[in-house]
Design a protein around this motif. Structure first.
Motif, PDB file in Angstrom:
ATOM      1  N   GLY A  11      72.018  30.294  33.656  1.00 45.73           N
ATOM      2  CA  GLY A  11      71.787  31.438  34.552  1.00 45.73           C
ATOM      3  C   GLY A  11      71.000  32.543  33.862  1.00 45.73           C
ATOM      4  N   VAL A  12      71.225  33.768  34.328  1.00 44.99           N
ATOM      5  CA  VAL A  12      70.493  34.937  33.819  1.00 44.99           C
ATOM      6  C   VAL A  12      70.526  34.976  32.290  1.00 44.99           C
ATOM      7  N   MET A  13      71.701  34.854  31.714  1.00 44.70           N
ATOM      8  CA  MET A  13      71.833  35.028  30.267  1.00 44.70           C
ATOM      9  C   MET A  13      71.465  33.765  29.493  1.00 44.70           C
ATOM     10  N   GLY A  14      71.960  32.628  29.967  1.00 50.32           N
ATOM     11  CA  GLY A  14      71.764  31.375  29.223  1.00 50.32           C
ATOM     12  C   GLY A  14      70.301  31.074  28.985  1.00 50.32           C
ATOM     13  N   VAL A  31      72.053  23.650  28.932  1.00 53.45           N
ATOM     14  CA  VAL A  31      72.830  22.787  29.825  1.00 53.45           C
ATOM     15  C   VAL A  31      73.326  23.586  31.021  1.00 53.45           C
ATOM     16  N   ASP A  32      73.127  23.027  32.201  1.00 46.71           N
ATOM     17  CA  ASP A  32      73.763  23.596  33.389  1.00 46.71           C
ATOM     18  C   ASP A  32      74.179  22.439  34.278  1.00 46.71           C
ATOM     19  N   LYS A  33      75.202  22.671  35.099  1.00 44.51           N
ATOM     20  CA  LYS A  33      75.642  21.529  35.919  1.00 44.51           C
ATOM     21  C   LYS A  33      74.746  21.340  37.143  1.00 44.51           C
ATOM     22  N   TYR A  34      73.903  22.317  37.438  1.00 42.07           N
ATOM     23  CA  TYR A  34      73.032  22.192  38.617  1.00 42.07           C
ATOM     24  C   TYR A  34      71.571  21.965  38.226  1.00 42.07           C
ATOM     25  N   GLU A  35      70.995  20.890  38.774  1.00 45.08           N
ATOM     26  CA  GLU A  35      69.587  20.578  38.495  1.00 45.08           C
ATOM     27  C   GLU A  35      68.667  21.720  38.911  1.00 45.08           C
ATOM     28  N   ALA A  89      77.604  30.401  28.129  1.00 44.88           N
ATOM     29  CA  ALA A  89      77.190  31.518  29.000  1.00 44.88           C
ATOM     30  C   ALA A  89      77.380  31.119  30.465  1.00 44.88           C
ATOM     31  N   VAL A  90      78.570  30.587  30.775  1.00 45.10           N
ATOM     32  CA  VAL A  90      78.853  30.254  32.182  1.00 45.10           C
ATOM     33  C   VAL A  90      79.482  31.484  32.842  1.00 45.10           C
ATOM     34  N   THR A  91      79.712  31.359  34.124  1.00 41.64           N
ATOM     35  CA  THR A  91      80.244  32.460  34.923  1.00 41.64           C
ATOM     36  C   THR A  91      81.510  33.057  34.281  1.00 41.64           C
ATOM     37  N   GLU A  92      81.664  34.362  34.450  1.00 43.07           N
ATOM     38  CA  GLU A  92      82.768  35.090  33.783  1.00 43.07           C
ATOM     39  C   GLU A  92      84.110  34.825  34.480  1.00 43.07           C
ATOM     40  N   LYS A  93      84.636  33.614  34.312  1.00 40.65           N
ATOM     41  CA  LYS A  93      85.943  33.277  34.887  1.00 40.65           C
ATOM     42  C   LYS A  93      86.736  32.561  33.812  1.00 40.65           C
ATOM     43  N   LEU A  96      87.388  28.796  34.145  1.00 43.76           N
ATOM     44  CA  LEU A  96      86.183  27.994  33.896  1.00 43.76           C
ATOM     45  C   LEU A  96      85.910  27.919  32.385  1.00 43.76           C
ATOM     46  N   LYS A  97      86.034  29.053  31.706  1.00 44.80           N
ATOM     47  CA  LYS A  97      85.799  29.060  30.255  1.00 44.80           C
ATOM     48  C   LYS A  97      86.827  28.140  29.568  1.00 44.80           C
ATOM     49  N   LYS A  98      88.058  28.129  30.079  1.00 43.89           N
ATOM     50  CA  LYS A  98      89.101  27.269  29.499  1.00 43.89           C
ATOM     51  C   LYS A  98      88.681  25.798  29.581  1.00 43.89           C
ATOM     52  N   SER A 116      81.323  32.453  22.707  1.00 44.60           N
ATOM     53  CA  SER A 116      81.195  32.795  24.123  1.00 44.60           C
ATOM     54  C   SER A 116      80.364  34.066  24.266  1.00 44.60           C
ATOM     55  N   ASN A 117      79.528  34.069  25.303  1.00 42.60           N
ATOM     56  CA  ASN A 117      78.750  35.278  25.607  1.00 42.60           C
ATOM     57  C   ASN A 117      79.521  36.189  26.578  1.00 42.60           C
ATOM     58  N   THR A 118      80.823  36.004  26.653  1.00 43.36           N
ATOM     59  CA  THR A 118      81.623  36.809  27.580  1.00 43.36           C
ATOM     60  C   THR A 118      81.399  38.308  27.383  1.00 43.36           C
ATOM     61  N   SER A 119      81.436  39.054  28.507  1.00 39.15           N
ATOM     62  CA  SER A 119      81.279  40.515  28.438  1.00 39.15           C
ATOM     63  C   SER A 119      82.621  41.209  28.234  1.00 39.15           C
ATOM     64  N   THR A 120      83.703  40.531  28.614  1.00 36.44           N
ATOM     65  CA  THR A 120      84.995  41.219  28.591  1.00 36.44           C
ATOM     66  C   THR A 120      86.161  40.354  28.101  1.00 36.44           C
ATOM     67  N   HIS A 140      78.045  38.435  22.022  1.00 42.94           N
ATOM     68  CA  HIS A 140      77.721  39.093  23.286  1.00 42.94           C
ATOM     69  C   HIS A 140      76.279  39.600  23.264  1.00 42.94           C
ATOM     70  N   PHE A 141      75.412  38.859  23.956  1.00 38.14           N
ATOM     71  CA  PHE A 141      74.004  39.257  24.102  1.00 38.14           C
ATOM     72  C   PHE A 141      73.893  40.228  25.280  1.00 38.14           C
ATOM     73  N   PHE A 142      72.749  40.864  25.377  1.00 37.95           N
ATOM     74  CA  PHE A 142      72.499  41.792  26.483  1.00 37.95           C
ATOM     75  C   PHE A 142      71.305  41.317  27.297  1.00 37.95           C
TER      76      PHE A 142
HETATM   77  N1  LIG Z   1      74.284  39.264  33.480  1.00 36.74           N
HETATM   78  C1  LIG Z   1      74.450  40.109  32.473  1.00 36.74           C
HETATM   79  O1  LIG Z   1      73.862  41.198  32.456  1.00 36.74           O
HETATM   80  C2  LIG Z   1      75.333  39.729  31.310  1.00 36.74           C
HETATM   81  C3  LIG Z   1      75.186  40.424  30.103  1.00 36.74           C
HETATM   82  C4  LIG Z   1      75.955  40.036  28.993  1.00 36.74           C
HETATM   83  C5  LIG Z   1      76.879  39.007  29.109  1.00 36.74           C
HETATM   84  N2  LIG Z   1      77.038  38.364  30.307  1.00 36.74           N
HETATM   85  C6  LIG Z   1      78.013  37.258  30.358  1.00 36.74           C
HETATM   86  O2  LIG Z   1      77.282  36.031  30.269  1.00 36.74           O
HETATM   87  C7  LIG Z   1      77.970  35.004  31.000  1.00 36.74           C
HETATM   88  C8  LIG Z   1      77.018  34.416  32.020  1.00 36.74           C
HETATM   89  O3  LIG Z   1      76.584  35.443  32.885  1.00 36.74           O
HETATM   90  P1  LIG Z   1      75.265  35.304  33.769  1.00 36.74           P
HETATM   91  O4  LIG Z   1      74.975  36.649  34.293  1.00 36.74           O
HETATM   92  O5  LIG Z   1      74.225  34.550  33.010  1.00 36.74           O
HETATM   93  O6  LIG Z   1      75.825  34.380  34.958  1.00 36.74           O
HETATM   94  P2  LIG Z   1      75.020  33.471  35.989  1.00 36.74           P
HETATM   95  O7  LIG Z   1      75.871  33.358  37.186  1.00 36.74           O
HETATM   96  O8  LIG Z   1      73.605  33.942  36.124  1.00 36.74           O
HETATM   97  O9  LIG Z   1      74.970  32.047  35.238  1.00 36.74           O
HETATM   98  C9  LIG Z   1      76.101  31.257  35.019  1.00 36.74           C
HETATM   99  C10 LIG Z   1      75.648  29.802  35.012  1.00 36.74           C
HETATM  100  O10 LIG Z   1      76.742  28.972  34.619  1.00 36.74           O
HETATM  101  C11 LIG Z   1      76.558  27.735  35.279  1.00 36.74           C
HETATM  102  N3  LIG Z   1      77.803  26.975  35.265  1.00 36.74           N
HETATM  103  C12 LIG Z   1      78.945  27.210  35.956  1.00 36.74           C
HETATM  104  N4  LIG Z   1      79.845  26.244  35.674  1.00 36.74           N
HETATM  105  C13 LIG Z   1      79.268  25.399  34.779  1.00 36.74           C
HETATM  106  C14 LIG Z   1      79.695  24.220  34.128  1.00 36.74           C
HETATM  107  N5  LIG Z   1      80.909  23.709  34.331  1.00 36.74           N
HETATM  108  N6  LIG Z   1      78.840  23.599  33.282  1.00 36.74           N
HETATM  109  C15 LIG Z   1      77.603  24.098  33.064  1.00 36.74           C
HETATM  110  N7  LIG Z   1      77.131  25.226  33.674  1.00 36.74           N
HETATM  111  C16 LIG Z   1      77.968  25.843  34.513  1.00 36.74           C
HETATM  112  C17 LIG Z   1      76.130  28.133  36.680  1.00 36.74           C
HETATM  113  O11 LIG Z   1      75.499  27.057  37.357  1.00 36.74           O
HETATM  114  C18 LIG Z   1      75.177  29.293  36.385  1.00 36.74           C
HETATM  115  O12 LIG Z   1      73.840  28.853  36.297  1.00 36.74           O
HETATM  116  C19 LIG Z   1      79.211  35.659  31.595  1.00 36.74           C
HETATM  117  O13 LIG Z   1      80.290  35.438  30.743  1.00 36.74           O
HETATM  118  C20 LIG Z   1      78.831  37.149  31.628  1.00 36.74           C
HETATM  119  O14 LIG Z   1      79.949  37.982  31.581  1.00 36.74           O
HETATM  120  C21 LIG Z   1      76.272  38.685  31.398  1.00 36.74           C
END
Ligand SMILES: NC(=O)c1ccc[n+]([C@@H]2O[C@H](COP(=O)([O-])OP(=O)(O)OC[C@H]3O[C@@H](n4cnc5c(N)ncnc54)[C@H](O)[C@@H]3O)[C@@H](O)[C@H]2O)c1
Length: 285
Positions: A11-14, A31-35, A89-93, A96-98, A116-120, A140-142
């Motif tokens: 996603g955005v960060m990865g 790596v992402d689970k969605y093509e 860097a998957v969704t902040e849940k 899911l991280k577990k 983990s790139n977790t924010s919190t 934690h990247f920005f």
């Molecule tokens: N967006 C920001 O500004 C920012 C800044 C710093 C840190 N973060 C942290 O970075 C992490 C990612 O945030 P983001 O904004 O990139 O989220 P995002 O929603 O843009 O991307 C998350 C990606 O994870 C993928 N994903 C979900 N489940 C998966 C799985 N089982 N296997 C592989 N891929 C999977 C999703 O398809 C999605 O592309 C979070 O922990 C967030 O807190 C975000």
């Protein structure tokens, strides 16, 4: 030596982290689970390479060899078999991280570091999902990861000094500055940013000023590079609300999410990604 890097979540960060890693000389699997996410990540990363060449930040040869070091995958288990470092860097849940860290622990080599790139979320808790908590921490990247200078490094309770040292070396190779801090909810940056952003929403709700006036006051009066409301739109109002809820739950009343923020999220006004948040962006970005 860390050479083989896997970034989980495109996603955005990865995608920004994967690009940064490849440009810095690492071999990177994104790596992402969605093509379709992988396709859009590839397209955006191609644009980043083209822009860097155009601005003379990279030569054509450097861009070509960095591109060769970067590959895109949907099979997580297979991709981490030779990883020296996995950056999640998957969704902040947390659930899911577990799931992801349990899987990484099963399939990554024994020496592999898992960050983990977790924010919190708590790197101690994330480490507890593995049998190698000494090799787990937050990196934690920005946003955008290829541009922002800082990486906030957060040790969990069990993180070893050696892990911290190796991750500091990786950050240095990426030409980033670091701060290395101990775990507490929201670290330094997310906690402060959530508080400032929430206060700006309260001001908007109270009719103190328009979004433009509030952002301009903070930018020019307090010397912030971005106004807190435009930053919230960039981060995503849903992500911001999610962070505030976590901080409210862990740190108390001070972090109660502003009702106007909750209302915007309920309305689907999530920021730049939906074309409308506090501001209007015309089209989806
Ligand atoms: N967006 C920001 O500004 C920012 C800044 C710093 C840190 N973060 C942290 O970075 C992490 C990612 O945030 P983001 O904004 O990139 O989220 P995002 O929603 O843009 O991307 C998350 C990606 O994870 C993928 N994903 C979900 N489940 C998966 C799985 N089982 N296997 C592989 N891929 C999977 C999703 O398809 C999605 O592309 C979070 O922990 C967030 O807190 C975000």
């Amino acid at each position: 030596m860390i050479e083989q890097l896997v970034v989980v979540g495109g996603g955005v960060m990865g995608r920004g982290i994967a690009y940064t890693g490849a440009v810095s000389g690492f071999h990177v699997k994104l790596v992402d689970k969605y093509e379709q996410v992988l396709q859009s990540a590839r397209q955006e990363i191609e644009e980043l390479f083209a822009g860097a060449v155009q601005r003379n930040k990279l030569t054509l040869e450097e861009a070509a060899s960095a591109k060769e070091r970067l590959s895109y995958h949907s099979d997580l288990e297979g991709s981490v078999q030779a990883a020296d470092l996995v950056i999640e860097a998957v969704t902040e849940k947390l659930d899911l991280k577990k799931q992801i860290f349990e899987m990484l622990d099963r399939h990554a080599p024994a020496h592999g570091l898992l960050v983990s790139n977790t924010s919190t979320l708590s790197p101690t808790e994330i480490g507890s999902f593995t049998r190698r908590p000494d090799k787990v921490m937050a990196m934690h990247f920005f946003n955008p990861a290829y541009k922002m200078k800082l990486i906030e490094l957060v040790r969990g309770l069990e993180t070893s000094d050696e892990t911290v040292r190796l991750i500091q070396l990786v950050a240095g190779r990426m030409n980033k500055e670091t701060v290395t801090i101990n775990e507490f909810p929201g670290f330094v940056t997310s906690r402060m940013s959530a508080l400032v952003g929430n206060e700006a929403f309260y001001m908007l709700m109270e009719g103190v000023g328009t979004p433009e006036e509030i952002d301009k006051a903070i930018k020019l009066g307090l010397n912030y590079p971005m106004g807190p409301l435009e930053l919230a739109d960039l981060v995503g109002l849903d992500a911001r609300l999610n962070n505030l809820r976590y901080l409210h739950q862990t740190l108390g009343e001070k972090y109660r999410p502003c009702p106007l923020l909750v209302k915007y999220v309920q309305a689907g006004r999530l920021g730049r990604k939906t074309g409308r948040g506090v501001y209007e962006y015309g089209k989806k970005e």
